[in-house]
Structures are given as C-alpha cells and as structure tokens.
Design a protein around this motif. Structure first.
Motif, short mmCIF file in Angstrom:
data_model
loop_
_atom_site.label_atom_id
_atom_site.label_comp_id
_atom_site.label_asym_id
_atom_site.label_seq_id
_atom_site.Cartn_x
_atom_site.Cartn_y
_atom_site.Cartn_z
N PRO A 165 0.81 -1.22 0.00
CA PRO A 165 0.00 0.00 0.00
C PRO A 165 0.85 1.28 0.00
N VAL A 166 2.15 1.15 0.18
CA VAL A 166 2.98 2.35 0.27
C VAL A 166 3.97 2.43 -0.89
N ILE A 167 4.45 3.64 -1.12
CA ILE A 167 5.46 3.89 -2.15
C ILE A 167 6.78 4.10 -1.43
N ASP A 168 7.84 3.48 -1.93
CA ASP A 168 9.14 3.61 -1.27
C ASP A 168 10.03 4.56 -2.07
N LYS A 169 11.22 4.83 -1.55
CA LYS A 169 12.13 5.77 -2.21
C LYS A 169 12.44 5.33 -3.64
N GLY A 170 12.44 6.30 -4.54
CA GLY A 170 12.80 6.02 -5.93
C GLY A 170 11.70 5.36 -6.74
N GLU A 171 10.49 5.29 -6.21
CA GLU A 171 9.43 4.53 -6.90
C GLU A 171 8.33 5.39 -7.52
N ALA A 172 8.20 6.66 -7.11
CA ALA A 172 7.03 7.44 -7.54
C ALA A 172 7.18 7.92 -8.97
N ASP A 173 6.12 7.72 -9.76
CA ASP A 173 6.09 8.26 -11.12
C ASP A 173 5.76 9.75 -11.07
N ALA A 174 4.95 10.14 -10.10
CA ALA A 174 4.60 11.55 -9.96
C ALA A 174 4.41 11.90 -8.50
N ILE A 175 4.82 13.13 -8.16
CA ILE A 175 4.51 13.70 -6.85
C ILE A 175 3.61 14.90 -7.10
N VAL A 176 2.44 14.87 -6.47
CA VAL A 176 1.52 16.00 -6.55
C VAL A 176 1.63 16.72 -5.22
N SER A 177 2.07 17.99 -5.23
CA SER A 177 2.37 18.65 -3.96
C SER A 177 1.54 19.91 -3.75
N PHE A 178 0.97 20.00 -2.55
CA PHE A 178 0.16 21.16 -2.18
C PHE A 178 1.03 22.32 -1.71
N GLU A 179 2.33 22.06 -1.49
CA GLU A 179 3.19 23.09 -0.90
C GLU A 179 4.62 22.83 -1.34
N LEU A 180 5.36 23.89 -1.58
CA LEU A 180 6.66 23.77 -2.23
C LEU A 180 7.70 23.00 -1.41
N LEU A 181 7.80 23.33 -0.12
CA LEU A 181 8.78 22.65 0.73
C LEU A 181 8.47 21.15 0.82
N THR A 208 3.38 20.79 -8.70
CA THR A 208 3.33 21.43 -7.37
C THR A 208 2.68 22.80 -7.38
N ASN A 209 1.94 23.02 -6.30
CA ASN A 209 1.47 24.35 -5.95
C ASN A 209 2.69 25.17 -5.53
N THR A 210 2.76 26.44 -5.91
CA THR A 210 3.91 27.26 -5.51
C THR A 210 3.71 27.90 -4.14
N GLN A 211 2.59 27.59 -3.48
CA GLN A 211 2.32 28.18 -2.16
C GLN A 211 3.40 27.79 -1.16
N ARG A 212 3.72 28.77 -0.29
CA ARG A 212 4.68 28.51 0.78
C ARG A 212 3.95 28.59 2.11
N TYR A 228 13.37 28.97 5.60
CA TYR A 228 12.67 28.35 4.48
C TYR A 228 13.58 28.45 3.27
N PRO A 229 13.92 27.32 2.65
CA PRO A 229 14.89 27.38 1.55
C PRO A 229 14.37 28.17 0.35
N GLY A 230 15.24 28.91 -0.31
CA GLY A 230 14.84 29.70 -1.47
C GLY A 230 15.04 28.93 -2.76
N GLY A 231 14.44 29.41 -3.83
CA GLY A 231 14.66 28.85 -5.17
C GLY A 231 14.29 27.39 -5.33
N CYS A 275 -1.60 27.43 -7.49
CA CYS A 275 -2.92 26.78 -7.33
C CYS A 275 -3.82 27.58 -6.40
N LEU A 276 -3.21 28.22 -5.40
CA LEU A 276 -4.02 29.00 -4.45
C LEU A 276 -4.72 30.14 -5.19
N GLY A 277 -3.98 30.81 -6.06
CA GLY A 277 -4.56 31.90 -6.85
C GLY A 277 -5.69 31.39 -7.74
#
Lengths: 577, 191
Positions: free
Chosen positions: B62-78, B95-99, B112-115, B132-134
C-alpha cells in the motif's frame, strides 16, 4: 460488488455482513473509523464508551445476552482492557465476539510501538491478522464463525497500513444470525476460583484444537516460488512488502492467523526451503515461535525491531535490485504537527509557560503543548496519568514542588481514566491543581463525542455529564471555569489555584476551533505602522503568524481571529479584520 | 503493466484526502487494481502529510518507497522538496507554488529554503509549478487547491476528460460541485 474501501471500513462491513448487533469502542488512531463506519449501518447498535475496558465489558455483556458483538481500540487501549480480556478467555462467549486491536508501527500517532500479538499468546486467545481490506472484511466474518465454533472471543489485529489503506474488497449481503438464548450457567460465567480452576484446562484444550484448525483451514497458506533457496514466513502488511519486492520468486508461508500457530505447517514449509526468513514488524514474535520449534532462520538479525518495514528494505535484505531516488543536497526544515490556529489549548499553555509551571500532561491534541516554542509539558505517559502522576509528584516533593506543578488533561481523557486519578487526589488529599482542557470533543482522533458533550456517536442527543458537578461531587471544593482565549483570566485562575490550600480543578473551556458549529471572527490584520517587530506575538507558536520583512504577518487562510496574539502585543498592532 | 505510483503530499489540513479519494475512484473506474494509503491522527495537525496512490494489474504494497514514484503532486513547495527522494529519477513533480512556513521557520530556528522550483528542476525531475491558491481563489474558494492540482495532473494521463468529470461528481458534495469543476478546469487550463 467490488469496492475500493479503507481497511477499517472493511472491518465495519464485515461486522455488518456477519450480523453483529452491538459495537462499543473508544476512539484511538488507527482504529477509530471501524466503529464510525459501523455506525452507518442502522442494524448495528454503536456507541463510544468512556474507555476500552468499559467497551470490552459492554461487548462481552452483549455476547452473553445472545447477540454478536464487537469492540475496537488501538494497541495501547488493549492495555486498559487487559483485565476483562484475560478472563474472557476462561468464560468464552455466548454469541460471537470480536475484538479489533490496531497497532501503530512507526508511531504515526501513538506514544509507544507495542506489539499486540503478545496479548493473544498471554491471554490464550486466537488472533487473525489481515493484510489488506479484502482480508479485513473476510477475516472479520470468519472471526465470528471461529468465536462461536470454539467458544472464545477472537482478536483481529490491524496495523496502520492495513487500517488506513484503501484496497479492493468484495461486498456481500448481511446474514442475520439467530440470537442465542441466554441460559444461566455460573460454572462458565462466574469466574470465582472453584469455577475458574475447572475452566483453565478447557482453555488449554481449546488452544490445541485451534492450532489444529490453523494447520488445515487455509487461513495460513503456502504460495509457491520459483527459487527455494529462501523461504519466507510473513503476515499482515509485511506480506505485501515481500510480494512487492520478490513477486513469486521465493516461496512464502502467508499467515492469516498469528496465534495459535500451525507447528506442522511451519516445519513442513521450513523443510522445503534451503534458508528460512521471517519478515515481521515489531517484536520477533513469529521468529521466537519458530525458534521454539527448533528451526534456524534469519529475522531480527536482518530487520529492525523499531519502526515500519518497506518493500525496499525487504529487497535489500534479499539482495534484489533496490530503486534509488535523489533528494536535494541541502537540509530541509522539519514540519512537525502543531496546535491549529485558534486552538483553545494555546492560551492556557502560554500561561503555564509564563508562570514556569511543571506540567504533567496527558494524551490528546494538547500533547502538542510540549513542542517549541511553548514547550510547556514535562511528562506524558498514558491516558489519565497526568492527575495520578501529579498527586504522586506532590506527595514526593511536598513544599519543594513550590506550588508550581499542575496536571493538564482533556475532557475525553478525563472521562476515560482521569476521574479515578481525581478520586485519589480528593481521597488522599494532595494539594494538587488539575486543569481540564475542555474543548467539548475528542479532538486528536478526529472529533468523536464523549460523555461530556451531550451527544452520542451518531450525533443524536445523549446523556451529558456535568464536569463541574462531577468534580464537586468527588470532593473537590475549588472548581472554576476559565476561557482560554482570555490570557489575563487564565493567569489569574492558575496563580490563585496553585496558591490555594487543598486540591482544585480549573476547567479551561472553549470548543475545538475545527468544530463545524464554531463561528470564527474574520482573520486579524497587522497595522505595520504600529508593529515594532519585537516578536512578542511569536511566543504562542501560532502557525498563522510569521515575521516578514521585520514585521508580524498574519496568514489569512489560517487565522480564525481568536485574538490571543493581540493580547501579547504591547503596541496594539493587531486589529480585527 | 507495471504498477504506477502517485504521491500526494502537503501540509495537514490542506485537503489531500479528497484528492486521493477522487484518484482512487477514477482509477477503479478504469479497471485497475488500486491501493491508497493515507495518514490520520496527530500528523494531520499541520504536519507534513503524504498519501500514496498505486494502480496497475495487481498491486501489493500500500505504500510507495524511495525512488518509486512516477509523480509527486504537492500542495506546498517545501513538501515537494521533502518527498523528492521518493520520485523516480525521471519522475514528474506537479506542485502548488504556495509557501507555508513550518514551526521551526516561524520560530526562527530554521530558514525556508529559497529557489525551490529551480532546485527541484535541477535534480532531474520534470517540474510543473503553478499558483494553485490563486487559481482556487479565482474558482471561488481557497479550499479548492486540491481540484486545481488534479486538473493539472490530468494532463499527464491518457484518460478521457469524461472519466475525470465523473470522478469529481462522485466524490465532491453536490453543493460544492460547480466550484470544484471550475477549479479543475482552471488547473487543467481549459477554463
């Protein structure tokens, strides 16, 4: 019909299909949704009990009364219910009874990583262990059959990854079993020594018969592999990791029943492979049993005793290809869980920190009061330990405690096992100050009702226990209520009660900010002209406040206008939005 | 086919459970074996949260391990950066660019890391970053970030648009349906 269904919902579906009539549980991650989902079936009477012991005894009573019954809990909840558990092995059941216990390897939301399988062996009860939703549903139904055939409660062991994963299960209709007649039978149900002495041999005999069943029933099965240089014994989610890592390369003995174990089947499997490996999370439970059968194998010499396993970990130990990912080279800041913006606990914890209190804590969202920048917690052990712990702390230290120590406990946790601690404070007279954080809900597990809220599991009106009246009735004369959004009132109340002679209870009352019925004010705004950038507002650790370009900044998506930050600002920089 | 892996990552409370529910429904409807693994309990309180969605002919873990994901959908940049080690070397990040500042950043204990968008790109990942927030606000509610993200993700599947629309109808409460449809379309870029 096939359905993508959460493991816990699949257990609930199994309860429905098996004709379960009564379910009594106490919420606890990762077990909570079983009973919440069961409550969606009107055929099952479902309730939240004040604690797991009460839930288990209620389910036992329902079984005695002739209806199939259920109780569910997290792993540490089984400690609370251990007393009835052990003796129910002796009495057996009337109608079938199933107990679900959900372990939390990796401690996603728990205070320890204990392995519930030890309870099955210690209490001499059968334990089934599903590996996905399909099995969760099937094993729940099977558990009722076993319970009635072998006259025993049956444990159903879940873990986070089975409980909180959705997978595909086959649904079928409910089969309403005939109610069992209730027949008075003191030799079976009155566990006084004379009767219990006669019951114990029956318990041992039942275990032998269950072990025979385990060897022939098909719940434990061998899956053949192409390469018998290694054979793997496994169960639960670890079975899925093994299959993910090696497919059908190596033979696998997949155990669906982890107690009692089928010695013959295991020895036979071991004899067919060159090297035996046990893959299990938690303690070396299966490993120890196999060693007890005289088998040599690898297990915890390869795999850790702590945390969760994974497919990559299994692949690595079997010297198979392991996928590699690549992260950024820099270290990233952590994101620990925090009290929500507007959390009513925040103001109270700020007060305790400001006053330099020693805080004996308890289990709930408010355990987050231990995190920086509040850092206002000295101890968290188990449900209810705050009050009894404070009593002992004060008895040991006497005046040395300096009138600075308090207990904090939530409303639900107080009903669970805080009341008995308060009885001890009242009875054995310690000068203890107990703070009940009454947010009018069981928060951490996702908003379950409890005996103080006035509503039952389904949200219908129910009995309501009055906390103030209860504390007074227990002999606590000093009982007062304070609004945790009012910092001045909090400080006054805590100072006065710490200074007062004798025990006291402060009820810090305001509903959880996430409750749907709570109406919030608009987000606050910062007047940049007034803000001096002194960071006084940052001391409460609110996730909605940060400092940008030297000035306080409010995140409008999070702020609920509670106004606690404004009370810390000496320059009136926060204004209503 | 091999099992495909999608991770949905973000901050507790951002609405990732609806996104995974919708994906699960969609993939079941396409005839796949599906597993979805969620996080409940303490981590939900503003912590880093992850949901695993796996589909294929037969899915075991049921879980995804390191190096296995085809896609990461992210709600937040960090959070996209945090879970990057789980991505396949040639995988995609939507990814959403929201911080959202985590507590150690709020208290000043960490920065918070830049760039991050550039850093994600230079790691070898294919990165698709959008506000995405906008877009959610444009659709009518900040809470619709999840549907904006799914709209964007839908570019990278061959599934007919009707399948997505059916999944939205099945998983979103009726009174928020129009809002969520708009958010999905804005994310997909078809509005």
């Amino acid at each position: 019909m096939k359905k993508l269904i959460l493991g816990n919902a699949a257990v609930a579906r199994g309860l429905y299909e098996a004709g379960c009539a009564v379910a009594s549980s106490y919420p606890g991650t990762p077990s909570t949704e079983i009973t919440e989902e069961a409550a969606k079936f009107t055929e099952i009477y479902c309730e939240w009990a004040p604690n797991e012991k009460v839930a288990m005894e209620t389910a036992f009573g329902a079984s005695l009364g002739g209806k199939r019954s259920f109780c569910g809990m997290k792993h540490v909840g089984l400690n609370v219910a251990a007393d009835p558990l052990f003796t129910m092995g002796y009495t057996g059941v009337n109608a079938g009874m199933v107990i679900a216990v959900a372990d939390d390897p990796g401690m996603h939301s728990s205070q320890n990583e204990q392995d519930s399988r030890h309870y099955a062996r210690a209490a001499k009860l059968p334990m089934l262990e599903p590996s996905d939703s399909k099995e969760a549903l099937e094993f729940t139904k099977l558990a009722y059959e076993l319970s009635e055939e072998f006259d025993t409660p049956v444990l159903l062991k879940m873990c986070t990854r089975v409980a909180h994963s959705q997978s595909v299960a086959e649904l079928s209709e409910r089969r309403e079993p005939e109610a069992k007649p209730y027949k008075k039978d003191p030799q079976k149900y009155v566990m006084a020594p004379a009767n219990a002495i006669r019951r114990h041999p029956a318990v041992e005999e039942r275990l032998r018969r269950l072990a025979d069943w385990a060897g022939t029933s098909g719940i434990n099965r061998v899956e053949n592999g192409r390469d018998s240089s290694v054979g793997i014994i496994t169960s639960s989610t670890c079975y899925q990791y093994v299959k993910e890592a090696c497919g059908d390369r190596y033979p696998v003995l997949k155990l669906g029943m982890v107690w009692p174990l089928p010695d013959g089947l295991i020895k036979d499997f071991a004899g067919r492979v060159e090297r035996l490996m046990v893959v299990e999370e938690g303690d070396p439970f299966l490993e120890g049993c196999c060693r007890g059968m005289g088998l040599s194998l690898s297990g915890k010499d390869c795999f850790p005793l702590t945390g969760e396993l994974s497919q990559n970990m299994v692949a690595e130990k079997l010297e198979l290809d392991v996928p590699k990912g690549r992260g950024l080279s820099e270290e990233l800041p952590n994101r620990p869980p925090v009290m929500c913006a507007g959390c009513p606990h925040r103001g109270l914890f700020y007060t305790l920190k400001k006053l330099g209190c020693t805080v004996l804590g308890d289990i709930g969202c408010y355990t987050l009061g231990a995190m920086p920048p509040l850092g206002a917690m000295d101890m968290t052990l188990c449900m209810g330990a705050s009050i009894s712990g404070l009593h002992g702390f004060n008895k040991a230290r006497g005046p040395e405690a300096g009138g600075k120590a308090v207990a904090v406990i939530g409303d639900s946790t107080f009903m669970h096992s805080g009341m008995t601690g308060l009885a001890n404070v009242a009875y054995n007279q310690s000068d203890s100050t107990v703070i009940i954080l009454d947010n009018s809900i069981t928060g951490m597990t996702g908003h379950q009702q409890n005996p103080t809220t006035g509503f039952d599991l389904r949200g219908d009106p129910a009995g309501r226990i009055d906390l103030e009246a209860l504390c007074r009735a227990m002999g606590i004369e000093r009982v007062r209520v304070v609004d945790p959004y009012d910092l001045k009132a909090c400080e006054e109340a805590v100072k006065e009660e710490l200074a007062a002679d004798g025990p006291s209870v402060v009820i810090s009352r305001r509903p959880c900010a996430l409750l749907k019925y709570v109406k919030h004010k608009p987000a606050l705004k910062v007047d940049a002209g007034k803000c001096r950038g002194c960071r006084a507002c940052m001391r409460i650790g609110c996730p909605a406040i940060s400092v940008k370009d030297g000035k306080a900044h409010i995140d409008g998506t999070q702020c609920v206008g509670c106004g606690v930050c404004g009370q810390l600002c000496g320059f009136g920089a926060f204004k209503e939005g | 086919m091999d099992t495909k892996n999608i991770m949905i990552v973000g901050v507790g409370g951002q609405g990732s459970l609806l996104a995974s529910k919708l994906l699960g429904h969609l993939l079941m409807g396409r005839g796949y074996d599906v597993k979805v693994s969620e996080v409940h309990g303490m981590s939900q309180r503003g912590g880093s949260v992850v949901t695993f969605v796996r589909y294929g002919e037969k899915v075991y873990s049921p879980v995804i391990d390191k190096g296995e994901a085809d896609a990461i959908v992210s709600f937040e940049l960090l959070e996209a950066a945090r879970w990057l080690p789980y991505l396949k070397p040639e995988g995609r990040v939507v990814t959403n660019t929201q911080r959202i500042d985590p507590m150690p950043v709020i208290t000043g204990a960490a920065e918070y890391p830049g760039g991050l968008v550039e850093k994600l790109g230079s790691s070898g990942a294919k990165v698709d970053a959008l506000d995405c927030l906008g877009l959610a606000e444009e659709a009518g509610s900040q809470k619709a970030v999840n549907l904006v993200l799914l709209g964007r993700l839908s570019h990278y599947f061959d599934f007919p648009i009707e399948a997505w629309q059916e999944a939205i109808e099945a998983c979103v409460p009726a009174k928020f349906l129009e809002l969520n449809r708009r958010a999905f379309e804005l994310g997909r870029g078809t509005a």
